[in-house]
Motif scaffolding. Structure first.
Motif, PDB file in Angstrom:
ATOM      1  N   GLY A  36      41.027  53.229  51.983  1.00 20.61           N
ATOM      2  CA  GLY A  36      42.434  52.949  52.210  1.00 20.61           C
ATOM      3  C   GLY A  36      43.202  52.886  50.901  1.00 20.61           C
ATOM      4  N   ASP A  37      44.488  52.613  51.017  1.00 18.72           N
ATOM      5  CA  ASP A  37      45.315  52.507  49.813  1.00 18.72           C
ATOM      6  C   ASP A  37      44.951  51.248  49.035  1.00 18.72           C
ATOM      7  N   PRO A  38      44.786  51.380  47.726  1.00 19.13           N
ATOM      8  CA  PRO A  38      44.447  50.182  46.927  1.00 19.13           C
ATOM      9  C   PRO A  38      45.619  49.208  46.867  1.00 19.13           C
ATOM     10  N   LEU A  39      45.295  47.921  46.927  1.00 15.85           N
ATOM     11  CA  LEU A  39      46.319  46.885  46.820  1.00 15.85           C
ATOM     12  C   LEU A  39      46.532  46.480  45.369  1.00 15.85           C
ATOM     13  N   HIS A  40      45.490  46.001  44.722  1.00 15.48           N
ATOM     14  CA  HIS A  40      45.566  45.685  43.291  1.00 15.48           C
ATOM     15  C   HIS A  40      44.166  45.440  42.764  1.00 15.48           C
ATOM     16  N   SER A  41      44.098  45.393  41.454  1.00 12.81           N
ATOM     17  CA  SER A  41      42.838  45.105  40.768  1.00 12.81           C
ATOM     18  C   SER A  41      43.039  43.925  39.838  1.00 12.81           C
ATOM     19  N   THR A  42      41.989  43.116  39.706  1.00 10.09           N
ATOM     20  CA  THR A  42      42.070  41.963  38.810  1.00 10.09           C
ATOM     21  C   THR A  42      41.892  42.409  37.370  1.00 10.09           C
ATOM     22  N   LYS A  43      42.254  41.546  36.469  1.00 13.32           N
ATOM     23  CA  LYS A  43      41.989  41.803  35.058  1.00 13.32           C
ATOM     24  C   LYS A  43      40.493  41.671  34.786  1.00 13.32           C
ATOM     25  N   PRO A  44      39.980  42.450  33.846  1.00 12.63           N
ATOM     26  CA  PRO A  44      38.542  42.318  33.528  1.00 12.63           C
ATOM     27  C   PRO A  44      38.235  40.912  33.016  1.00 12.63           C
ATOM     28  N   PHE A  45      37.147  40.352  33.511  1.00 15.16           N
ATOM     29  CA  PHE A  45      36.713  39.041  33.020  1.00 15.16           C
ATOM     30  C   PHE A  45      35.210  39.055  32.833  1.00 15.16           C
ATOM     31  N   LYS A  46      34.735  38.260  31.883  1.00 17.57           N
ATOM     32  CA  LYS A  46      33.331  38.230  31.512  1.00 17.57           C
ATOM     33  C   LYS A  46      32.575  37.266  32.415  1.00 17.57           C
ATOM     34  N   ALA A  47      31.468  37.726  32.992  1.00 17.78           N
ATOM     35  CA  ALA A  47      30.643  36.872  33.851  1.00 17.78           C
ATOM     36  C   ALA A  47      29.973  35.801  33.011  1.00 17.78           C
ATOM     37  N   ARG A  48      29.838  34.616  33.576  1.00 15.01           N
ATOM     38  CA  ARG A  48      29.225  33.505  32.846  1.00 15.01           C
ATOM     39  C   ARG A  48      27.759  33.361  33.269  1.00 15.01           C
ATOM     40  N   PRO A  49      26.829  33.567  32.350  1.00 11.85           N
ATOM     41  CA  PRO A  49      25.397  33.448  32.710  1.00 11.85           C
ATOM     42  C   PRO A  49      25.028  31.992  32.981  1.00 11.85           C
ATOM     43  N   SER A  50      23.971  31.805  33.728  1.00 13.64           N
ATOM     44  CA  SER A  50      23.489  30.452  34.011  1.00 13.64           C
ATOM     45  C   SER A  50      22.843  29.862  32.769  1.00 13.64           C
TER      46      SER A  50
END
Length: 311
Positions: free
Chosen positions: A258-272
């Motif tokens: 479908g048509d894209p709504l929006h994308s988030t800004k890139p963010f870094k995953a936090r490791p455990s």
């Protein structure tokens, strides 16, 4: 109320003890001057619970300004202005009295949308502590609620020389033209006063100021519209920038999500906390569609190899 009455009489007694009942105020001692200023400020305090009618009967004849303030507390503004303008012979004191009333009325109008009780003390004229900030016949219109029109009326009626009284009234109109309703003021003036006598000091400057105010408001409106347009443009650019992330992932196009709504800004995953020191860096971007969410992960390994291996 008893406390305020007692305080008022103590201040009055202090003034009398320093100068006597009929002594001129020009001979006031420093202590008497302090008592007098405090007494006047107390009588001007809107929430002071003073029994005004009883105080009025006890004031000595020489306390003209104080008598005017007490009359003002009773809503008798024209009587108060007659004392200040005729007996004290001071246009400045009369204008100062009207200025205070005008400022109170403006503050009251600003507070009115925020509360329904109409202000401290309500509108009960039978209340002996009531302080009237509007004219007795005030019905909410600008002319009837104007604090300066009673002074215009007093200036016209109090002087035996009609020409001099008219000149004084026009002077009041000229000095406070921005706060006076022009139509109501003209109705007070005698019919034989020529328009030319009022035009230069009052009508023309008032009209110019009104026009200037209209121009200022128009400029402010234009600036706000321009600011609104700039914000809308910034919002559109931000939305396009957010959606631009979809085009850098070619694999999403043939999925028919479908048509894209929006994308988030890139963010870094936090490791455990138990993650290995060789855990790679993971950058996540979420792509939102009408009925789907696609998570894009970019994995980058910056760790040095351990035993010839790296994660």
């Amino acid at each position: 109320s008893d406390f305020h009455d007692e305080l008022c009489y103590l201040l009055l007694e202090g003034v009398i003890s320093e100068r006597g009942d009929n002594t001129a105020t020009d001979d006031e001692s420093s202590t008497g001057h302090v008592y007098l200023e405090k007494l006047r400020k107390f009588l001007q305090w809107p929430v002071a619970k003073v029994r005004s009618e009883r105080l009025l009967t006890t004031l000595p004849k020489s306390f003209l300004q104080e008598k005017a303030l007490v009359l003002g507390r009773l809503g008798k503004h024209e009587d108060a202005l007659r004392i200040l303008y005729c007996e004290c012979k001071s246009m400045d004191l009369a204008l100062e009295y009207c200025d205070v009333r005008h400022q109170r009325r403006q503050a009251k109008l600003e507070r009115k949308p925020r509360r329904n009780d109409g202000g401290f003390g309500g509108n009960d004229r039978g209340n002996p502590f009531y302080v009237d900030d509007d004219d007795n016949n005030n019905s909410g219109t600008k002319g009837e609620g104007c604090a300066y029109l009673p002074l215009v009326k007093v200036a016209l009626e109090s002087d035996s020389d009609k020409k001099r009284g008219t000149t004084a009234a026009i002077q009041v109109l000229a000095l406070r033209r921005s706060a006076i309703d022009r139509a109501a003021a003209l109705r007070l003036l005698p019919k034989n006063v020529p328009v030319s006598a009022v035009a230069r000091p009052f009508l023309i400057p008032a009209l110019v100021e009104s026009e200037s105010q209209a121009r200022r408001l128009k400029v402010v409106s234009s600036l706000l519209r321009a600011r609104h347009g700039a914000l809308k443009q910034q919002l559109t650019e931000a939305q396009l920038k957010a959606q631009a992330h979809l085009h850098v992932v070619p694999a999403l196009r043939p999925l028919n999500l479908g048509d894209p709504l929006h994308s988030t800004k890139p963010f870094k995953a936090r490791p455990s906390s138990s993650a290995s020191s060789t855990f790679p860096d993971v950058v996540i971007i979420k792509h939102f569609f009408p009925r789907h969410v696609v998570i894009q992960a970019k994995v980058t390994n910056h760790s040095a190899a351990v035993d010839g291996r790296s994660l």
